[in-house]
Design a protein around this motif. Structure first.
Motif, mmCIF file in Angstrom:
data_model
loop_
_atom_site.group_PDB
_atom_site.id
_atom_site.type_symbol
_atom_site.label_atom_id
_atom_site.label_comp_id
_atom_site.label_asym_id
_atom_site.label_seq_id
_atom_site.Cartn_x
_atom_site.Cartn_y
_atom_site.Cartn_z
ATOM 1 N N LEU A 175 -3.088 13.926 2.685
ATOM 2 C CA LEU A 175 -2.352 12.680 2.479
ATOM 3 C C LEU A 175 -3.295 11.606 1.952
ATOM 4 C CD1 LEU A 175 -0.257 12.508 5.787
ATOM 5 C CD2 LEU A 175 0.448 13.471 3.582
ATOM 6 N N SER A 176 -2.800 10.777 1.064
ATOM 7 C CA SER A 176 -3.567 9.594 0.658
ATOM 8 C C SER A 176 -3.337 8.508 1.701
ATOM 9 C CB SER A 176 -3.116 9.111 -0.720
ATOM 10 O OG SER A 176 -1.732 8.838 -0.737
ATOM 11 N N VAL A 177 -4.436 7.932 2.179
ATOM 12 C CA VAL A 177 -4.365 7.013 3.320
ATOM 13 C C VAL A 177 -4.945 5.645 2.935
ATOM 14 C CG1 VAL A 177 -5.019 6.610 5.721
ATOM 15 C CG2 VAL A 177 -4.625 8.961 4.899
ATOM 16 N N ALA A 178 -4.209 4.579 3.252
ATOM 17 C CA ALA A 178 -4.707 3.204 3.127
ATOM 18 C C ALA A 178 -4.971 2.677 4.532
ATOM 19 C CB ALA A 178 -3.691 2.325 2.413
ATOM 20 N N THR A 179 -6.135 2.069 4.705
ATOM 21 C CA THR A 179 -6.515 1.558 6.023
ATOM 22 C C THR A 179 -6.607 0.038 5.976
ATOM 23 O OG1 THR A 179 -7.776 3.572 6.464
ATOM 24 C CG2 THR A 179 -8.221 1.664 7.865
ATOM 25 N N LEU A 180 -5.940 -0.620 6.914
ATOM 26 C CA LEU A 180 -5.945 -2.072 7.008
ATOM 27 C C LEU A 180 -7.126 -2.533 7.858
ATOM 28 C CD1 LEU A 180 -2.115 -2.569 7.698
ATOM 29 C CD2 LEU A 180 -3.291 -2.552 5.488
ATOM 30 N N ASP A 181 -7.300 -3.844 7.938
ATOM 31 C CA ASP A 181 -8.356 -4.396 8.785
ATOM 32 C C ASP A 181 -8.040 -4.119 10.255
ATOM 33 O OD1 ASP A 181 -9.716 -5.406 6.606
ATOM 34 O OD2 ASP A 181 -8.757 -7.380 6.735
ATOM 35 N N PRO A 182 -9.050 -3.877 11.060
ATOM 36 C CA PRO A 182 -8.801 -3.642 12.499
ATOM 37 C C PRO A 182 -8.377 -4.918 13.218
ATOM 38 C CG PRO A 182 -11.161 -3.668 12.020
ATOM 39 C CD PRO A 182 -10.470 -3.723 10.690
ATOM 40 N N LEU A 183 -7.512 -4.741 14.204
ATOM 41 C CA LEU A 183 -7.051 -5.841 15.060
ATOM 42 C C LEU A 183 -7.085 -5.371 16.514
ATOM 43 C CD1 LEU A 183 -3.968 -7.170 13.032
ATOM 44 C CD2 LEU A 183 -6.246 -8.189 13.146
ATOM 45 N N THR A 184 -6.904 -6.325 17.420
ATOM 46 C CA THR A 184 -6.998 -6.016 18.844
ATOM 47 C C THR A 184 -5.634 -6.035 19.510
ATOM 48 O OG1 THR A 184 -9.229 -6.943 18.983
ATOM 49 C CG2 THR A 184 -8.008 -6.748 21.047
ATOM 50 N N ASP A 185 -5.291 -4.936 20.180
ATOM 51 C CA ASP A 185 -4.134 -4.922 21.075
ATOM 52 C C ASP A 185 -4.484 -5.692 22.345
ATOM 53 O OD1 ASP A 185 -2.491 -3.420 19.450
ATOM 54 O OD2 ASP A 185 -3.064 -1.504 20.352
ATOM 55 N N ILE A 186 -3.501 -6.343 22.929
ATOM 56 C CA ILE A 186 -3.733 -7.074 24.181
ATOM 57 C C ILE A 186 -3.258 -6.191 25.330
ATOM 58 C CG2 ILE A 186 -3.399 -9.247 25.413
ATOM 59 C CD1 ILE A 186 -4.730 -9.525 22.661
ATOM 60 N N ALA A 225 0.823 -1.209 0.000
ATOM 61 C CA ALA A 225 0.000 0.000 0.000
ATOM 62 C C ALA A 225 0.857 1.260 0.000
ATOM 63 C CB ALA A 225 -0.935 -0.003 1.207
ATOM 64 N N LEU A 226 2.019 1.203 0.633
ATOM 65 C CA LEU A 226 2.890 2.378 0.695
ATOM 66 C C LEU A 226 3.494 2.739 -0.662
ATOM 67 C CD1 LEU A 226 4.862 2.129 4.062
ATOM 68 C CD2 LEU A 226 3.253 3.905 3.347
ATOM 69 N N GLN A 227 3.410 1.856 -1.616
ATOM 70 C CA GLN A 227 3.908 2.190 -2.950
ATOM 71 C C GLN A 227 3.010 3.209 -3.645
ATOM 72 O OE1 GLN A 227 5.081 -1.217 -5.356
ATOM 73 N NE2 GLN A 227 5.374 -2.453 -3.523
ATOM 74 N N SER A 228 1.767 3.280 -3.201
ATOM 75 C CA SER A 228 0.825 4.196 -3.859
ATOM 76 C C SER A 228 0.116 5.133 -2.881
ATOM 77 C CB SER A 228 -0.222 3.392 -4.641
ATOM 78 O OG SER A 228 -0.888 2.470 -3.788
ATOM 79 N N HIS A 229 0.420 5.035 -1.588
ATOM 80 C CA HIS A 229 -0.211 5.894 -0.588
ATOM 81 C C HIS A 229 0.859 6.564 0.271
ATOM 82 C CE1 HIS A 229 -3.507 3.165 -1.686
ATOM 83 N NE2 HIS A 229 -4.343 4.082 -1.222
ATOM 84 N N ASP A 230 0.488 7.721 0.815
ATOM 85 C CA ASP A 230 1.418 8.442 1.700
ATOM 86 C C ASP A 230 1.455 7.837 3.101
ATOM 87 O OD1 ASP A 230 1.955 10.480 -0.266
ATOM 88 O OD2 ASP A 230 -0.025 11.310 0.180
ATOM 89 N N LEU A 231 0.339 7.263 3.513
ATOM 90 C CA LEU A 231 0.185 6.807 4.888
ATOM 91 C C LEU A 231 -0.619 5.516 4.921
ATOM 92 C CD1 LEU A 231 0.265 7.350 8.036
ATOM 93 C CD2 LEU A 231 -1.859 8.652 7.710
ATOM 94 N N VAL A 232 -0.187 4.577 5.735
ATOM 95 C CA VAL A 232 -0.945 3.349 5.981
ATOM 96 C C VAL A 232 -1.207 3.263 7.476
ATOM 97 C CG1 VAL A 232 -0.962 0.831 5.874
ATOM 98 C CG2 VAL A 232 0.054 2.140 4.014
ATOM 99 N N LEU A 233 -2.443 2.974 7.838
ATOM 100 C CA LEU A 233 -2.820 2.828 9.245
ATOM 101 C C LEU A 233 -3.532 1.502 9.457
ATOM 102 C CD1 LEU A 233 -4.211 6.390 10.088
ATOM 103 C CD2 LEU A 233 -2.059 5.390 10.909
ATOM 104 N N GLY A 234 -3.163 0.819 10.535
ATOM 105 C CA GLY A 234 -3.879 -0.371 10.967
ATOM 106 C C GLY A 234 -4.642 -0.034 12.234
ATOM 107 N N PRO A 235 -5.947 0.171 12.160
ATOM 108 C CA PRO A 235 -6.714 0.596 13.333
ATOM 109 C C PRO A 235 -6.841 -0.520 14.371
ATOM 110 C CG PRO A 235 -8.190 0.153 11.496
ATOM 111 C CD PRO A 235 -6.792 0.041 10.954
ATOM 112 N N ALA A 236 -6.677 -0.146 15.626
ATOM 113 C CA ALA A 236 -6.894 -1.085 16.727
ATOM 114 C C ALA A 236 -8.319 -0.934 17.230
ATOM 115 C CB ALA A 236 -5.900 -0.812 17.850
ATOM 116 N N THR A 237 -8.859 -1.995 17.755
ATOM 117 C CA THR A 237 -10.255 -1.974 18.191
ATOM 118 C C THR A 237 -10.481 -1.080 19.408
ATOM 119 O OG1 THR A 237 -9.846 -3.997 19.478
ATOM 120 C CG2 THR A 237 -10.760 -4.264 17.261
ATOM 121 N N ASP A 238 -9.407 -0.661 20.071
ATOM 122 C CA ASP A 238 -9.557 0.223 21.227
ATOM 123 C C ASP A 238 -9.488 1.697 20.849
ATOM 124 O OD1 ASP A 238 -6.890 0.573 20.646
ATOM 125 O OD2 ASP A 238 -6.145 -0.157 22.568
ATOM 126 N N GLY A 239 -9.425 1.994 19.539
ATOM 127 C CA GLY A 239 -9.394 3.376 19.097
ATOM 128 C C GLY A 239 -8.017 3.892 18.752
#
Length: 453
Positions: free
Chosen positions: A186-197, A134-148
């Motif tokens: 910024l162009s942003v790619a968002t990944l699937d959310p996951l949970t921090d422990i 995703a970083l090849q075509s986006h400025d920013l990639v974020l993987g959201p956590a379920t806790d915000g």
């Protein structure tokens, strides 16, 4: 060397009392630190295959480093080995530290930088590959956590504004970061959310991960000669944990284990004591105990899970093959097969495996000087069946080559008869060691044999 695709893992030295503090009320200080240790190891097992892709995994290689908080560099190196690039995190809030890590990597030549934390052990190689792509075509990639918050951030250039004015440690982190990115166009790619422990509510996610993992525990004492060929057959991954439980080796055993991605735990010498220490550190909900001179069959994880899934099975093992051509070895193999199937008595060189809960229900291996495997198997028989998986392990013939097939067999049978008659195990151990040492020429394995006795 930093490559175009560079990964940074944020972790913490697992010091009891200062690690995973929100989980201390539920796990205790030692348990919370152990969780931190296990989660870091789990993420590193996911990262390692990406560092040197094989023909089956032909993605671009990445470089990686670990930025740590707490502890000293020497402690981190002793824990994780010297093959990882290790950097202490600078002072400041999380944003300051993230920015410093990204700036350093870009300055060193990275074109795409992804930062993850050890708090999210669900991050796997596929997610990391997705982020770098995703970083090849986006400025920013974020993987959201379920806790915000977010469990992953990827950038092509250091942007200080992304880390400024963020309410770190709150449920607003991801939303605030997205808002800043939007303001910066910024162009942003968002990944699937996951949970921090982080809290007790997150622990079921961790337990579900553990359910998928088999922990292979290898007791060692000066096994540098055997380990490379063994560990080449065991590639740690998200579902396979390899633990070397070392009893004080004076050779390169520990360094070799870490080089191959195994987790190393330290224990006083004694096979039972070492295997119990390995089981204590294990993440997996299935344990397999493996001698350093024994090789597992292909697809053994499937065979292990298949065997333990049979109704009423408490413990499993494999049939035994001896890697040698001495006359009589095939008869020994037949005897082992007969004993295992008719009396349900496999021994330790047949790679015993069982569920972690069952292992601790049995009290672990009794810490006796000899026959710890036989005692564990007999106790397992009180809980259920002892099953033999439909495959063989191959073990070295060196024990039989050293003294001869029939003399070795007579010694082993003498030990069993003496134990059955109630002879104290200390006396049996002395007899066994004396018998094994007779007529043996000096060799470089002398120290190692003490661990097997």
């Amino acid at each position: 060397m930093i490559l175009a695709d560079h990964l940074i893992l944020f972790s913490r030295y697992p010091q009891p009392g200062t690690t995973k503090t929100r989980l201390i009320p539920h796990l205790g200080e030692t348990g919370a630190a152990q969780l931190q240790r296990q989660m870091t190891a789990q993420v590193l097992r996911q990262i390692r295959p990406l560092l040197s892709p094989t023909a089956e995994n032909s993605t671009r290689p990445i470089s990686a480093e670990i930025w740590f908080a707490g502890g000293e560099l020497s402690q981190m190196a002793d824990w994780l080995g010297t093959s990882w690039a290790l950097h202490p995190q600078p002072s400041g809030d999380l944003g300051d530290r993230l920015l410093s890590a990204v700036e350093g990597a870009i300055a060193a030549g990275a074109e795409r930088v992804v930062v993850i934390g050890a708090d999210c052990p669900s991050v796997d190689a596929a997610i990391l590959q997705q982020a770098f792509t995703a970083l090849q075509s986006h400025d920013l990639v974020l993987g959201p956590a379920t806790d915000g918050g977010y469990y992953l951030i990827g950038l092509r250039q250091p942007l200080a504004d992304l880390f400024s004015g963020i309410d770190w440690g709150t449920e607003r982190v991801f939303t605030q970061t997205r808002a800043i990115a939007q303001a910066l166009h910024l162009s942003v790619a968002t990944l699937d959310p996951l949970t921090d422990i982080d809290t007790a509510a997150d622990l079921p996610v961790w337990e579900a991960l553990r359910e998928q993992v088999i922990s292979v525990i290898i007791p060692t004492l000066n096994e540098a000669a055997e380990l490379p060929s063994l560990l080449e057959t065991l590639s740690p991954s998200g579902t396979l944990e390899v633990i070397v439980a070392d009893g004080g080796s004076q050779d390169d055993t520990r360094a070799i284990a870490q080089q191959y991605g195994a987790t190393v735990v330290y224990s006083a010498a004694g096979r039972a004591r070492q295997m119990n220490a390995g089981a204590t550190a294990a993440m997996g909900k299935t344990l397999l105990f493996l001698h350093a001179d024994t090789r597992l069959p292909q697809k053994f994880p499937h065979l292990v899970q298949q065997t333990l899934a049979q109704p009423g099975v408490a413990l499993g093992a494999f049939d035994l093959s001896i890697d040698g051509t001495l006359p009589g070895l095939r008869w020994v193999e037949r005897g082992v097969r007969w004993r295992s199937r008719w009396f349900s008595l496999p021994y330790g060189d047949q790679a015993l495996f069982l569920r972690t809960d069952t292992f601790w229900q049995l009290g672990g291996f009794p810490e006796v000087p000899i026959l710890e495997d036989l005692k564990l198997v007999r106790k397992a028989q009180t809980l259920g069946k002892v099953a033999i998986a439909p495959a063989v392990v191959s073990t070295s013939a060196r024990r039989w080559e050293a003294l001869g097939v029939w003399q070795t067999t007579l010694i082993n049978q003498g030990v069993l008869i003496a134990a059955g008659l109630g002879v104290p195990l200390e006396r049996i151990t002395q007899f066994y060691r004396r018998s094994r040492s007779k007529n043996l020429p000096p060799d470089p394995f002398k120290i190692r044999k003490k661990n097997r006795d």
